[in-house]
Design a protein around this motif. Structure first.
Motif, PDB file in Angstrom:
ATOM      1  N   ARG A   1       0.828  -1.211   0.000  1.00  0.00           N
ATOM      2  CA  ARG A   1       0.000   0.000   0.000  1.00  0.00           C
ATOM      3  C   ARG A   1       0.859   1.256   0.000  1.00  0.00           C
ATOM      4  NH1 ARG A   1      -1.640  -0.377   4.633  1.00  0.00           N
ATOM      5  NH2 ARG A   1      -0.427   1.335   5.514  1.00  0.00           N
ATOM      6  N   VAL A   2       1.871   1.282   0.861  1.00  0.00           N
ATOM      7  CA  VAL A   2       2.707   2.476   0.993  1.00  0.00           C
ATOM      8  C   VAL A   2       3.485   2.748  -0.288  1.00  0.00           C
ATOM      9  CG1 VAL A   2       4.698   3.446   2.215  1.00  0.00           C
ATOM     10  CG2 VAL A   2       2.868   2.334   3.499  1.00  0.00           C
ATOM     11  N   HIS A   3       3.912   1.686  -0.969  1.00  0.00           N
ATOM     12  CA  HIS A   3       4.754   1.857  -2.152  1.00  0.00           C
ATOM     13  C   HIS A   3       3.971   1.808  -3.460  1.00  0.00           C
ATOM     14  CE1 HIS A   3       7.750   0.898   0.938  1.00  0.00           C
ATOM     15  NE2 HIS A   3       8.566   1.604   0.192  1.00  0.00           N
ATOM     16  N   THR A   4       2.645   1.873  -3.362  1.00  0.00           N
ATOM     17  CA  THR A   4       1.818   2.003  -4.558  1.00  0.00           C
ATOM     18  C   THR A   4       1.562   3.481  -4.805  1.00  0.00           C
ATOM     19  OG1 THR A   4       0.751  -0.130  -4.212  1.00  0.00           O
ATOM     20  CG2 THR A   4      -0.397   1.449  -5.615  1.00  0.00           C
ATOM     21  N   THR A   5       1.924   3.953  -5.975  1.00  0.00           N
ATOM     22  CA  THR A   5       1.780   5.377  -6.283  1.00  0.00           C
ATOM     23  C   THR A   5       0.328   5.692  -6.625  1.00  0.00           C
ATOM     24  OG1 THR A   5       4.030   5.449  -7.140  1.00  0.00           O
ATOM     25  CG2 THR A   5       2.577   7.259  -7.740  1.00  0.00           C
ATOM     26  N   GLU A   6      -0.274   6.550  -5.835  1.00  0.00           N
ATOM     27  CA  GLU A   6      -1.634   7.030  -6.095  1.00  0.00           C
ATOM     28  C   GLU A   6      -1.618   8.538  -5.930  1.00  0.00           C
ATOM     29  OE1 GLU A   6      -6.208   6.762  -4.363  1.00  0.00           O
ATOM     30  OE2 GLU A   6      -4.659   5.411  -3.588  1.00  0.00           O
ATOM     31  N   PRO A   7      -2.064   9.275  -6.930  1.00  0.00           N
ATOM     32  CA  PRO A   7      -1.994  10.739  -6.832  1.00  0.00           C
ATOM     33  C   PRO A   7      -2.901  11.271  -5.726  1.00  0.00           C
ATOM     34  CG  PRO A   7      -3.289  10.073  -8.746  1.00  0.00           C
ATOM     35  CD  PRO A   7      -2.674   8.825  -8.200  1.00  0.00           C
ATOM     36  N   LEU A   8      -2.452  12.332  -5.086  1.00  0.00           N
ATOM     37  CA  LEU A   8      -3.277  13.006  -4.103  1.00  0.00           C
ATOM     38  C   LEU A   8      -4.316  13.862  -4.814  1.00  0.00           C
ATOM     39  CD1 LEU A   8      -0.500  14.162  -1.630  1.00  0.00           C
ATOM     40  CD2 LEU A   8      -2.290  12.487  -1.133  1.00  0.00           C
ATOM     41  N   PRO A   9      -5.577  13.807  -4.405  1.00  0.00           N
ATOM     42  CA  PRO A   9      -6.601  14.629  -5.065  1.00  0.00           C
ATOM     43  C   PRO A   9      -6.364  16.110  -4.784  1.00  0.00           C
ATOM     44  CG  PRO A   9      -7.490  13.593  -3.107  1.00  0.00           C
ATOM     45  CD  PRO A   9      -6.126  13.017  -3.296  1.00  0.00           C
ATOM     46  N   LYS A  10      -6.650  16.941  -5.761  1.00  0.00           N
ATOM     47  CA  LYS A  10      -6.531  18.391  -5.596  1.00  0.00           C
ATOM     48  C   LYS A  10      -7.766  19.030  -6.201  1.00  0.00           C
ATOM     49  CE  LYS A  10      -4.114  21.952  -4.178  1.00  0.00           C
ATOM     50  NZ  LYS A  10      -3.793  22.132  -2.746  1.00  0.00           N
ATOM     51  N   PHE A  11      -8.636  19.534  -5.333  1.00  0.00           N
ATOM     52  CA  PHE A  11      -9.889  20.123  -5.790  1.00  0.00           C
ATOM     53  C   PHE A  11      -9.682  21.589  -6.162  1.00  0.00           C
ATOM     54  CE2 PHE A  11     -10.977  16.755  -2.755  1.00  0.00           C
ATOM     55  CZ  PHE A  11     -11.804  15.966  -3.548  1.00  0.00           C
ATOM     56  N   VAL A  12     -10.346  21.992  -7.214  1.00  0.00           N
ATOM     57  CA  VAL A  12     -10.288  23.392  -7.637  1.00  0.00           C
ATOM     58  C   VAL A  12     -11.295  24.176  -6.800  1.00  0.00           C
ATOM     59  CG1 VAL A  12     -10.593  25.002  -9.545  1.00  0.00           C
ATOM     60  CG2 VAL A  12      -9.609  22.731  -9.970  1.00  0.00           C
ATOM     61  N   VAL A  13     -10.794  25.051  -5.945  1.00  0.00           N
ATOM     62  CA  VAL A  13     -11.660  25.857  -5.083  1.00  0.00           C
ATOM     63  C   VAL A  13     -11.184  27.306  -5.127  1.00  0.00           C
ATOM     64  CG1 VAL A  13     -12.176  23.940  -3.525  1.00  0.00           C
ATOM     65  CG2 VAL A  13     -10.230  25.424  -3.032  1.00  0.00           C
ATOM     66  N   ASP A  14     -12.111  28.198  -4.820  1.00  0.00           N
ATOM     67  CA  ASP A  14     -11.764  29.616  -4.684  1.00  0.00           C
ATOM     68  C   ASP A  14     -11.402  29.853  -3.222  1.00  0.00           C
ATOM     69  OD1 ASP A  14     -11.456  32.326  -4.712  1.00  0.00           O
ATOM     70  OD2 ASP A  14     -13.508  32.794  -5.356  1.00  0.00           O
ATOM     71  N   ARG A  15     -10.114  29.973  -2.934  1.00  0.00           N
ATOM     72  CA  ARG A  15      -9.643  30.102  -1.556  1.00  0.00           C
ATOM     73  C   ARG A  15      -9.837  31.523  -0.999  1.00  0.00           C
ATOM     74  NH1 ARG A  15      -3.626  28.216  -1.349  1.00  0.00           N
ATOM     75  NH2 ARG A  15      -3.996  28.696   0.865  1.00  0.00           N
ATOM     76  N   GLU A  16     -10.066  32.491  -1.872  1.00  0.00           N
ATOM     77  CA  GLU A  16     -10.063  33.881  -1.442  1.00  0.00           C
ATOM     78  C   GLU A  16     -11.151  34.200  -0.409  1.00  0.00           C
ATOM     79  OE1 GLU A  16      -8.361  37.556  -1.081  1.00  0.00           O
ATOM     80  OE2 GLU A  16      -7.626  35.715  -2.016  1.00  0.00           O
ATOM     81  N   PRO A  17     -12.414  33.767  -0.610  1.00  0.00           N
ATOM     82  CA  PRO A  17     -13.424  34.069   0.421  1.00  0.00           C
ATOM     83  C   PRO A  17     -13.062  33.489   1.786  1.00  0.00           C
ATOM     84  CG  PRO A  17     -14.477  33.354  -1.616  1.00  0.00           C
ATOM     85  CD  PRO A  17     -13.011  33.101  -1.784  1.00  0.00           C
TER      86      PRO A  17
END
Length: 698
Positions: free
Chosen positions: A452-468
């Protein structure tokens, strides 16, 4: 880091000719372990020990010194380190105690040591440690007098306690396991456990690493280093529960205690956590065998009773007993003197006395595709059997390596024979049936963890408006308060986590209009910067079915608030439609001082601390890690649907976990978050956060 273990010359500072002097033990240990470098003894009284001159100061030594071992009273250490700097000694191991662990004066001495070391560029281990050992070159500098009681091998140890470290050395010696390197890190003023772990992972001579930790300095770095390791890492973390003693501002802070986070971090980083000497011994031994890659076991026993005990242990450990083909069983039966035992798995070989045939059966079993490993349960009752059993063990060692499958070897024999096997065979020897099976369970868990540790799985990155969110947080911090309930719900919406529809009302009339728009029945909740736990002051009123009920509840709420805290300011009241369907959960997170952002999920509402059914991970996490969090809950079967109930929207919950993890990573100034309760609806219908608390740090 290598030079701490491979110096060419060592100055031992704190030596005298007195028989009770502990510094002279360090010199004697270097001699006992055949250190291949030069040893200089240093002490203010001078003189000699064992024909070796004692220099008054390191400045008197005529040659270059690679490393100083300091074991003198605490108040003398800064001056001695100053001399080491003047001499140009680049490294030191400070074994002296009596620093910050003792008094405030000791803490001030530590500050002096750090200043001197920075000025001269001296790297050091300690203080308040027991020293280091390298079996490769005989470098052995603990202050207790040591015989060569442990053999050379591949296990390396990092310990924050010298006494615990010595106990583990005894465990290695008793089990016939070999030591490679040992280091006691003490107060870790300069070199830390993380620094040494990073070195040992790259060290060619180290095959397995054990950590004993009472505190963790940089948890995220520890995880990053451990994830890179191809070598097994075992860890014993003590001093648990400290953080649970404080009064928490949120459920999350109390539920994600220090020990829960450590568990999660080790799990995510591929570190096998142990909590007792038996489990440690099982880990150390079983790691020497090929990994148990699947769950199908073959049990071969010389005793029917042992076979039954092993079968029970297999079931408790989650193993399956492999199906043995009839042809295979009939072939074995030909070797029996009488057909009085029905052959199956476990294989009871009580009517078979030829140990050569035992070896053939083990090999045939290893050849079966449906067998991932073997538990072999053996007894030896005489000196003659001891000799033939040793030959059988030789064959087992060859077969395990040949087929790359583990054969866990249990033997019931006289203690002298067991000790002989442990000291003379580089193969794990078990003397308890259940522990033999548990060791293979450890092996299987370690294999799965490694994959599990050595299986490459991308980290999710959600598109959000951080400014508010950024503006909201800045305003709250400028006003020295936490986010209001309405602001917390808006922040969730900014990050794509659905909150229940709500209206903020500043007056009773506003609340009645909001309820009419949202539709009865409704709930109302106070919004006040001074009130964190609303229910404690009657600040939540539920299931209001009319304007009359709402008005009465509104007046009652204000009266309760004034009685509970006359200084509290009511910003407004939040009006929400009642949501009673769905499963009630908690989703939360906090900033851990050692590991950074941490997320939590579990049963919510009144059940959150009653059942304590929660799962924790260090953020950021992958999609599969979020799914695993849910699968670890005892209540997961409820979420999947039980007794005719439809399954919950698990994917929506996974999405919310990942989005909350990103929020915590994006804004570390959010100290704690509680979404409690969170209502999870049926599959395809999503979820709603009904309440939220966001506490800000300084």
């Amino acid at each position: 880091m290598r030079e701490f273990f491979y110096p060419s010359s060592v100055a031992v500072i704190g030596v005298s000719a007195k028989p009770t002097n502990l510094g002279r033990n360090i010199v004697a240990n270097l001699v006992e372990y055949d250190f291949n470098g030069i040893v200089y003894a240093v002490g203010p009284s001078g003189g000699a020990i064992e024909t070796r001159r004692i220099y008054h100061s390191v400045l008197d030594i005529p040659d270059h010194v690679d490393l100083a071992v300091v074991f003198t009273p605490a108040h003398t250490v800064p001056a001695i380190l100053e001399q080491c700097g003047q001499k140009g000694i680049p490294r030191a191991i400070i074994e002296t105690a009596g620093f910050r662990e003792y008094t405030e004066e000791g803490r001030q001495l530590e500050d002096q040591i750090c200043e001197i070391s920075r000025r001269y560029g001296i790297h050091f281990i300690g203080p308040n440690c027991i020293g280091a050992i390298n079996m490769e070159n005989g470098f052995c500098v603990p202050f207790p007098r040591l015989s060569r009681f442990v053999k050379r091998g591949e296990v390396s140890i990092i310990t924050q306690s010298g006494g615990v470290g010595m106990s583990v050395l005894n465990l290695l010696a008793n089990e016939g396991l070999g030591l490679n390197k040992f280091v006691s890190v003490g107060n870790m003023l300069d070199k830390t456990a993380e620094d040494l772990l990073e070195y040992l992972i790259e060290d060619d001579q180290t095959g397995l690493i054990f950590l004993y930790l009472e505190s963790i300095g940089d948890g995220r770095r520890l995880m990053e280093i451990a994830r890179r390791s191809e070598k097994p890492i075992l860890a014993f973390k003590s001093n648990i529960g400290r953080l649970g003693q404080k009064i928490a501002l949120s459920h999350t802070a109390s539920l994600t205690s220090d020990d829960r986070v450590v568990d999660a971090a080790f799990h995510q980083a591929g570190v096998a956590r142990v909590r007792d000497a038996t489990t440690l011994g099982n880990n150390l031994k079983i790691m020497r065998l090929p990994a148990m890659k699947g769950r199908n076991l073959g049990v071969i026993s010389r005793s029917g009773g042992h076979a039954v005990i092993a079968a029970d242990a297999c079931e408790l450990s989650g193993f399956e007993l492999a199906e043995f083909p009839d042809e295979f069983l009939r072939e074995i039966e030909k070797h029996f003197r009488a057909s009085v035992i029905r052959l199956t798995n476990p294989l009871d070989l009580g009517d078979l006395f030829d140990l050569d045939v035992y070896a053939d059966i083990i090999e045939r079993t290893l050849q079966l595709e449906g067998v991932d490993g073997i538990v072999f349960l053996h007894t030896s009752l005489s000196e003659e059997e001891n000799l033939t059993s040793r030959l059988l063990l030789d064959r087992i060692m060859e077969l395990a390596a040949k087929y790359n499958k583990p054969v866990a070897y249990f033997i019931s024999a006289a203690s002298q024979e067991v000790a002989y096997l442990k000291q003379n065979y580089s193969y794990p020897i078990f003397t308890q049936v259940v522990e033999t099976v548990r060791a293979l369970e450890i092996s299987h868990y370690r294999y799965q963890q490694y994959q599990r540790v050595h299986t490459t799985e991308p980290l999710p990155k959600f598109v959000v408006d951080r400014e508010p969110t950024r503006r909201r947080l800045e305003q709250a911090q400028a006003e020295r308060r936490d986010l209001l309930l309405s602001e917390a719900l808006l922040t969730l919406e900014d990050y794509g986590i659905r909150a229940a529809p709500s209206r903020a009302a500043r007056t009773r009339a506003d609340a009645e209009r909001a309820a009419a728009e949202l539709g009865y029945p409704v709930a109302i909740k106070i919004i006040s910067a001074q009130i964190s736990h609303k229910t404690d002051v009657g600040g939540v009123q539920l299931n209001l079915r009319s304007a009359e009920e709402l008005g009465a509840a509104y007046d009652d709420m204000l009266a309760r608030l004034r009685q509970a805290d006359p200084t509290a300011q009511l910003e407004s009241v939040l009006v929400q439609p009642m949501v009673s369907r769905g499963r009630e959960l908690i989703l939360g997170g906090r900033q851990d001082p050692q590991f950074g952002p941490v997320v939590l999920v579990g049963l919510g509402g009144i059940f959150v601390e009653l059942f304590n059914d929660i799962s924790v991970r260090v953020a950021p996490i992958t999609h599969s890690a979020a799914v695993e969090m849910l699968e670890n809950l005892h209540s997961f079967r409820m979420l999947k649907g039980a007794r005719g109930q439809p399954p919950a929207d698990i994917e929506a919950l996974v999405d919310a976990i990942l989005r909350l993890a990103q929020l915590l990573c994006d804004f570390p100034e959010i100290k704690e978050i509680d979404l409690n309760p969170l209502r999870l609806f049926d599959e395809g219908e999503g979820l709603q956060a009904l309440d939220a608390r966001m506490i800000l740090g300084g």
